[in-house]
Structures are given as structure tokens and as C-alpha cells.
Design an enzyme around this catalytic site. Structure first.
Site, PDB file in Angstrom:
ATOM      1  N   GLU A  26     110.926  82.988-118.885  1.00  0.00           N
ATOM      2  CA  GLU A  26     111.215  84.050-119.733  1.00  0.00           C
ATOM      3  C   GLU A  26     110.155  84.181-120.641  1.00  0.00           C
ATOM      4  O   GLU A  26     109.912  83.320-121.545  1.00  0.00           O
ATOM      5  CB  GLU A  26     112.514  83.868-120.527  1.00  0.00           C
ATOM      6  CG  GLU A  26     112.782  85.193-121.273  1.00  0.00           C
ATOM      7  CD  GLU A  26     114.305  85.245-121.513  1.00  0.00           C
ATOM      8  OE1 GLU A  26     115.047  84.427-121.339  1.00  0.00           O
ATOM      9  OE2 GLU A  26     114.547  85.995-122.580  1.00  0.00           O
TER      10      GLU A  26
ATOM     11  N   LYS B   3     122.985  78.139-113.946  1.00  0.00           N
ATOM     12  CA  LYS B   3     121.534  78.119-114.536  1.00  0.00           C
ATOM     13  C   LYS B   3     121.823  77.295-115.713  1.00  0.00           C
ATOM     14  O   LYS B   3     122.723  77.535-116.705  1.00  0.00           O
ATOM     15  CB  LYS B   3     121.218  79.614-114.600  1.00  0.00           C
ATOM     16  CG  LYS B   3     119.896  79.856-115.439  1.00  0.00           C
ATOM     17  CD  LYS B   3     119.284  80.949-115.439  1.00  0.00           C
ATOM     18  CE  LYS B   3     119.553  82.091-116.369  1.00  0.00           C
ATOM     19  NZ  LYS B   3     119.454  81.950-117.815  1.00  0.00           N
TER      20      LYS B   3
ATOM     21  N   SER C 112     123.840  86.254-121.765  1.00  0.00           N
ATOM     22  CA  SER C 112     123.591  87.630-122.557  1.00  0.00           C
ATOM     23  C   SER C 112     124.959  88.341-122.630  1.00  0.00           C
ATOM     24  O   SER C 112     124.862  89.424-123.583  1.00  0.00           O
ATOM     25  CB  SER C 112     122.487  88.223-121.780  1.00  0.00           C
ATOM     26  OG  SER C 112     122.864  88.357-120.428  1.00  0.00           O
TER      27      SER C 112
ATOM     28  N   ASP D 188     125.335  81.262-116.100  1.00  0.00           N
ATOM     29  CA  ASP D 188     124.855  80.637-117.076  1.00  0.00           C
ATOM     30  C   ASP D 188     125.791  79.645-117.402  1.00  0.00           C
ATOM     31  O   ASP D 188     126.941  79.954-117.877  1.00  0.00           O
ATOM     32  CB  ASP D 188     124.340  81.510-118.229  1.00  0.00           C
ATOM     33  CG  ASP D 188     122.853  81.787-118.095  1.00  0.00           C
ATOM     34  OD1 ASP D 188     122.230  81.027-117.656  1.00  0.00           O
ATOM     35  OD2 ASP D 188     122.590  82.944-118.778  1.00  0.00           O
TER      36      ASP D 188
HETATM   37  O1  KIV Z   1     121.359  85.662-120.044  1.00  0.00           O
HETATM   38  C1  KIV Z   1     120.672  85.996-119.337  1.00  0.00           C
HETATM   39  O2  KIV Z   1     120.820  87.337-119.244  1.00  0.00           O
HETATM   40  C2  KIV Z   1     119.408  85.392-119.007  1.00  0.00           C
HETATM   41  C3  KIV Z   1     118.442  86.481-118.437  1.00  0.00           C
HETATM   42  C4  KIV Z   1     117.720  87.136-119.574  1.00  0.00           C
HETATM   43  C5  KIV Z   1     117.473  85.551-117.465  1.00  0.00           C
HETATM   44  O3  KIV Z   1     119.580  84.300-119.047  1.00  0.00           O
END
Ligand code: KIV
Length: 256
Positions: free
Chosen positions: A174, A105, A37, A75
Site C-alpha cells: 500500500e 490478511k 477498513s 483482515d
Molecule cells: O482494510 C482494507 O480495506 C485494506 C485495503 C486497503 C488493502 O487493507
């Protein structure tokens, strides 16, 4: 898993920089997510797709410098793990080596099982991400609630079980109906961290800019705003501009 077993909810929040991570860690957050994000809230993109592995590593390194106790999860960005499990491993290894974060993740279920397996086989903890997976926005077409239909809900349950069997240590779910998320949390032993997935799961995650009121105009139903820093910043910046224009700043005590 121990927190889940003793019924203690897990707090998770995103961070992308040193100064915010330091505050969030000091406040006692359990998990800090260096989310892709960052593509939206840091870089101003419409989607999470443009952010690169190098950019994620830059954010993760900055967050790690400000974090002492929280678990830091990073991520894997779009295009660095989906098609090829060797590339997925190489991407995860770069994140671990260069940022010193503790886990990665990745979004998806059965379709990315081989990548999950290969990353796990290298000793890198993996957090899954199911339901609304923003990297697939062009397939979904909207950011609406997912898995309202029976078939998609059944696939989500299957995917969650598969991710647990493969060895993921937790899963983010989500924007799905609360009842479905609670069912998954009850059937799995690993923690389910929800965002827009109701209160029947094992923990919650929000995007820092959203919950602090720094993301003007973003007000989905699931979001609770804990502050309105956007307004506070605007007032402070306007005050500073006025003080400069009126020569009120700096005063005698603010100079050498
Ligand atoms: O990238 C992010 O912030 C996320 C969250 C919304 C879980 O994956």
C-alpha cells in the site's frame, strides 16, 4: 500464482455485507477483501484500530453468504495477532471456522513472522500487507506515501521476501513509490496486489466505498472513482422525501 505466471492481472475489491458481495462476485471479481477498513467506512471510526474480531467475523459471514466464486480474504484486526502467535492462530481459526472465508490478511513483516508461521502451519492461507499499514497509524503519524527513503524501501523488500519464504500466497503493498512496488513484484513469485503502488504489480485493490464515490471528501491521487453513488443516493433520497411530503408516494398501484 498461476495468474501471475500467465501475466493476468488480479482484481480485488473490499466488501463488508451480503448485498454488495453478491454484486461484486457476480461482476467477476477475483478476490473480495473483508478489510478492516470496515472500521472507517461501515462504522465511521477515524482509524482501523477499533474494529473487533467479532465485528470482522460478522462482516465476513455476510460477505461469504453473497459470494459464489471469488476468493474471500479477511483482515485480522488490530490487537489480535501482533504480540502472541498463539493468539494470532486462535484469531485466524475463529475467522475460518465462523465465517467460512478462505484466507486471512495481516499487516507487517519480520516483526509478525512468528504469527504468520503459526497461522500457516494450521493450513490457513495468509496474505501479507506491507508499505502503509493503517493499523500502525499511531507509529507513522500520517497516511502519507511510505518507503520513499532507502532504508525503509530496503526493509520492505526484505519483508516481502521473508513473507514469501514463510509461505504467504500474496502480499498487498500500500502507498509506496511505483518503482519500488514493481521491483518487489518482479523479484517475487507470489502476486503483489497494489493500492497506491502503481501499475507494475500483479493486481490492484481498492476500497469499495472509495471507488464507488460513497466516501465523500476522500480523493487521494491513487483513487479512480468509477461511479458517484454518493450523489445518486442523495438525489434518490431527496426525491423520496419530496414524494412522501407531497403525498405522491405511494400511488394507487403501490398499495394493496
Ligand atoms: O482494510 C482494507 O480495506 C485494506 C485495503 C486497503 C488493502 O487493507
Amino acid at each position: 500464482m498461476e495468474m501471475k505466471q500467465r501475466g493476468e492481472k488480479i482484481s480485488m475489491l473490499t466488501a463488508y455485507d451480503y448485498s454488495s458481495a453478491k454484486i461484486i462476485d457476480k461482476a467477476g471479481m477475483d478476490v473480495i477483501l473483508v478489510g478492516d477498513s470496515a472500521s472507517n467506512v461501515m462504522a465511521g471510526n477515524q482509524t482501523t484500530l477499533p474494529i473487533t474480531l467479532d465485528q470482522m467475523i460478522y462482516h465476513a459471514k455476510s460477505v461469504m453468504k453473497g459470494t459464489r466464486r471469488a476468493l474471500v480474504v479477511v483482515d485480522l484486526p488490530f490487537g489480535t495477532y501482533q504480540g502472541n502467535s498463539k493468539e494470532a492462530l486462535a484469531s485466524a481459526v475463529r475467522i475460518m471456522k465462523e465465517s467460512h472465508a478462505e484466507a486471512v490478511k495481516i499487516e507487517g513483516g519480520a516483526e509478525i513472522a512468528e504469527s504468520v508461521q503459526r497461522i500457516l502451519s494450521a493450513g490457513i492461507p495468509v496474505m501479507g500487507h506491507l508499505g502503509l499499514t493503517p493499523q500502525s497509524i499511531n507509529k507513522f503519524g500520517t497516511y502519507n506515501v511510505r518507503a520513499r527513503e532507502e532504508a525503509e524501501a530496503a526493509k520492505l523488500v526484505e519483508d516481502a521476501k521473508l513473507l514469501e519464504e514463510l509461505g504467504c500466497f500474496a502480499i498487498v503493498i500500500e502507498k509506496v513509490p511505483a518503482e519500488l512496488a514493481a521491483k518487489v513484484a518482479a523479484e517475487l513469485t507470489i502476486p503483489i496486489i497494489g493500492i497506491g503502488a502503481g501499475g507494475g504489480v500483479d493486481g490492484q485493490v481498492l476500497v469499495m466505498h472509495d471507488m464507488l464515490g460513497l466516501n465523500e471528501g476522500f480523493s487521494p491521487r491513487f483513487l479512480r472513482k468509477y461511479a458517484n453513488l454518493g450523489d445518486i443516493m442523495t438525489d434518490a433520497v431527496r426525491h423520496y422525501i419530496a414524494d412522501v411530503k407531497s403525498s405522491d408516494f405511494p400511488n394507487e398501484k403501490e398499495q394493496y
